[in-house]
Design an enzyme around this catalytic site. Sequence first.
Site, short mmCIF file in Angstrom:
data_model
loop_
_atom_site.label_atom_id
_atom_site.label_comp_id
_atom_site.label_asym_id
_atom_site.label_seq_id
_atom_site.Cartn_x
_atom_site.Cartn_y
_atom_site.Cartn_z
N ARG A 203 -22.55 -110.89 -2.38
CA ARG A 203 -21.96 -109.76 -3.11
C ARG A 203 -23.09 -108.87 -3.63
O ARG A 203 -23.98 -109.35 -4.33
CB ARG A 203 -21.12 -110.29 -4.27
CG ARG A 203 -20.58 -109.20 -5.16
CD ARG A 203 -19.65 -109.75 -6.25
NE ARG A 203 -19.19 -108.67 -7.10
CZ ARG A 203 -19.39 -108.59 -8.42
NH1 ARG A 203 -20.03 -109.55 -9.06
NH2 ARG A 203 -18.95 -107.56 -9.09
N HIS B 236 -21.12 -100.89 -10.09
CA HIS B 236 -21.64 -101.88 -11.04
C HIS B 236 -22.48 -101.12 -12.07
O HIS B 236 -23.68 -101.32 -12.20
CB HIS B 236 -22.44 -102.96 -10.31
CG HIS B 236 -22.55 -104.26 -11.05
ND1 HIS B 236 -22.17 -105.48 -10.52
CD2 HIS B 236 -23.01 -104.55 -12.29
CE1 HIS B 236 -22.38 -106.45 -11.40
NE2 HIS B 236 -22.91 -105.91 -12.48
N GLU C 43 -16.39 -105.37 -13.92
CA GLU C 43 -16.24 -105.55 -15.36
C GLU C 43 -16.04 -104.25 -16.13
O GLU C 43 -16.93 -103.82 -16.89
CB GLU C 43 -17.46 -106.31 -15.91
CG GLU C 43 -17.60 -107.68 -15.29
CD GLU C 43 -18.71 -108.50 -15.93
OE1 GLU C 43 -19.42 -107.99 -16.80
OE2 GLU C 43 -18.85 -109.67 -15.55
N ASN D 110 -15.29 -113.20 -13.13
CA ASN D 110 -16.66 -113.42 -13.63
C ASN D 110 -16.55 -114.23 -14.91
O ASN D 110 -15.88 -113.79 -15.85
CB ASN D 110 -17.33 -112.08 -13.96
CG ASN D 110 -17.56 -111.22 -12.72
OD1 ASN D 110 -17.24 -111.61 -11.60
ND2 ASN D 110 -18.13 -110.05 -12.92
N TYR E 88 -18.76 -116.71 -17.79
CA TYR E 88 -20.04 -117.26 -18.26
C TYR E 88 -19.89 -118.20 -19.44
O TYR E 88 -20.63 -119.16 -19.57
CB TYR E 88 -20.98 -116.12 -18.68
CG TYR E 88 -21.49 -115.34 -17.50
CD1 TYR E 88 -22.64 -115.75 -16.83
CD2 TYR E 88 -20.81 -114.23 -17.02
CE1 TYR E 88 -23.10 -115.05 -15.73
CE2 TYR E 88 -21.26 -113.53 -15.92
CZ TYR E 88 -22.41 -113.95 -15.28
OH TYR E 88 -22.86 -113.29 -14.18
N GLU F 111 -18.74 -114.12 -10.10
CA GLU F 111 -19.97 -114.38 -10.88
C GLU F 111 -19.76 -115.61 -11.75
O GLU F 111 -18.74 -115.73 -12.42
CB GLU F 111 -20.31 -113.22 -11.82
CG GLU F 111 -20.88 -112.01 -11.16
CD GLU F 111 -21.23 -110.90 -12.15
OE1 GLU F 111 -21.58 -111.21 -13.31
OE2 GLU F 111 -21.14 -109.73 -11.75
C1 BGC Z 1 -22.61 -108.67 -15.13
C2 BGC Z 1 -23.99 -108.86 -14.58
C3 BGC Z 1 -24.88 -109.49 -15.61
C4 BGC Z 1 -24.30 -110.85 -15.98
C5 BGC Z 1 -25.11 -111.61 -17.02
C6 BGC Z 1 -22.11 -109.86 -15.92
O1 BGC Z 1 -21.36 -109.41 -17.01
O2 BGC Z 1 -21.71 -108.29 -14.14
O3 BGC Z 1 -24.47 -107.64 -14.13
O4 BGC Z 1 -26.20 -109.62 -15.21
O5 BGC Z 1 -23.03 -110.66 -16.53
O6 BGC Z 1 -25.16 -110.90 -18.21
#
Ligand code: BGC
Length: 447
Positions: A77, A121, A166, A294, A296, A353
């Site tokens: 991607r 992006h 995002e 995405n 995290y 992501e």
């Molecule tokens: C974004 C990335 C970023 C990653 C870590 C995501 O929100 O799409 O561009 O590097 O988070 O912060």
Amino acid sequence: MPIIRFPKDMKWGTATAAYQVEGAAFKDGRGLSIWDTFSHTPGKVKNGDNGDIACDSYHLYHEDIELLDRLGANVYRFSVSWPRIYPNGTGKLNPKGLQYYHNLVDRLVEKGIEPMLTLYHWDLPQALQDQGGWASRNTVDAFSQYAETIFREFNGKVKYWQTINEPLCAAFLSNYRGVHAPGYQDLQLAVDVSHHLVLAHGKAVKVFRELRIEGQIGTATNTTWREPFSNRIEDIEACRREIGHNIDWFLDPIFKGEYPQYLIDWFEKKGAKLHVEDGDMEIIQQPIDFIGVNYYSGNVTRFKENTGLLDIENIEIDYNHTHIGWPIYADGFYKVFQYLAQRYGKIPLFITENGACCMDELVNGKVDDQDRINYYKQHLTAVSRAIESGIPILGYLAWSLLDNFEWADGYGKRFGLVYVDFQTLERIQKESYTWYKKVIANGWIEI
Ligand code: BGC
């Protein structure tokens, strides 16, 4: 050791974004983007870092693809830099910019790696920002022209498409919190921008369908999970607001043809009104083929009056944190999948992501990033649980292939499977790269 197996047809790969890796910011006719302006404004990015050179993938893409090939990735991607294609946002096309992406895509296809192309992006052409940026509906029209150009150019070569990465960040981090380009702090502006981003998504999908472009198209949504600090209704609603601000605000318009009323009311209470014109919701409500997820981090959250936009406070409990300070909460990943399935039905999900920022150190030519491997193991376990519960997950893309320009954090925060020496641009595979390579080859993980 227990083994978790993934479906044979699961896609595996990695993700990057143009401004974070390409560099060559002033090369071959590329126009300026809002991130060039922002990163060159003193005080906006840590250490005064900028994306002028980044990983120099514009020149070194062969090396990157070699790394992907050796990893065994079957999807990559990347995003297209709009100002590389239209230096002024609209009007005159830059053939050299297009050529770069043809070279990249052709090389990927040659190696049997499916390109997943993200149209936006966050690197809006500065020329459009100068005329109002995403606050203006002209930018929405410019985006749909740009999208049409890219669709026509890469039709047949690219099979996975994404519109906007995002929109939450592009609207609220950029225009309400002011920590991303263009750096405003105005809630009304952020709400206007968020609607225009969703509308731009809808317009691009409409063009995609009208032109009968091959492949599947989706979005890339920020997701997060929040556990209420207590059973008090205020805490439960605080979590609901945070999850909903990430997910419902951007996906309800697409899947339900309306914005969630509770958030419209909330923003009004905070002084911002949602402006929707006749016909907008029909455009936005184009069926899409997959949701890009995405993910995290997650957190424990409670209500706290007059705290930021949503009146929430995150509570420090005993989660571990990544080097960027985000709590590690893999269960939240599983809960996000369930949430999406319940709210939007059995639409396929593609994890576009997921990854960890770690304090990587290069010692004797090696980076032993066991923390990142553990993070991946926990999150892939959550993915597997979701698949077993019947959720259609098409693939998994690790963020990121390379250490890169981490927006307002600059180069100090590393997310790559591959270490980048930003002085020499040398790429060095971390232990997590070797580990992920085995996962892809075997189709299973040991936990
Ligand atoms: C974004 C990335 C970023 C990653 C870590 C995501 O929100 O799409 O561009 O590097 O988070 O912060």
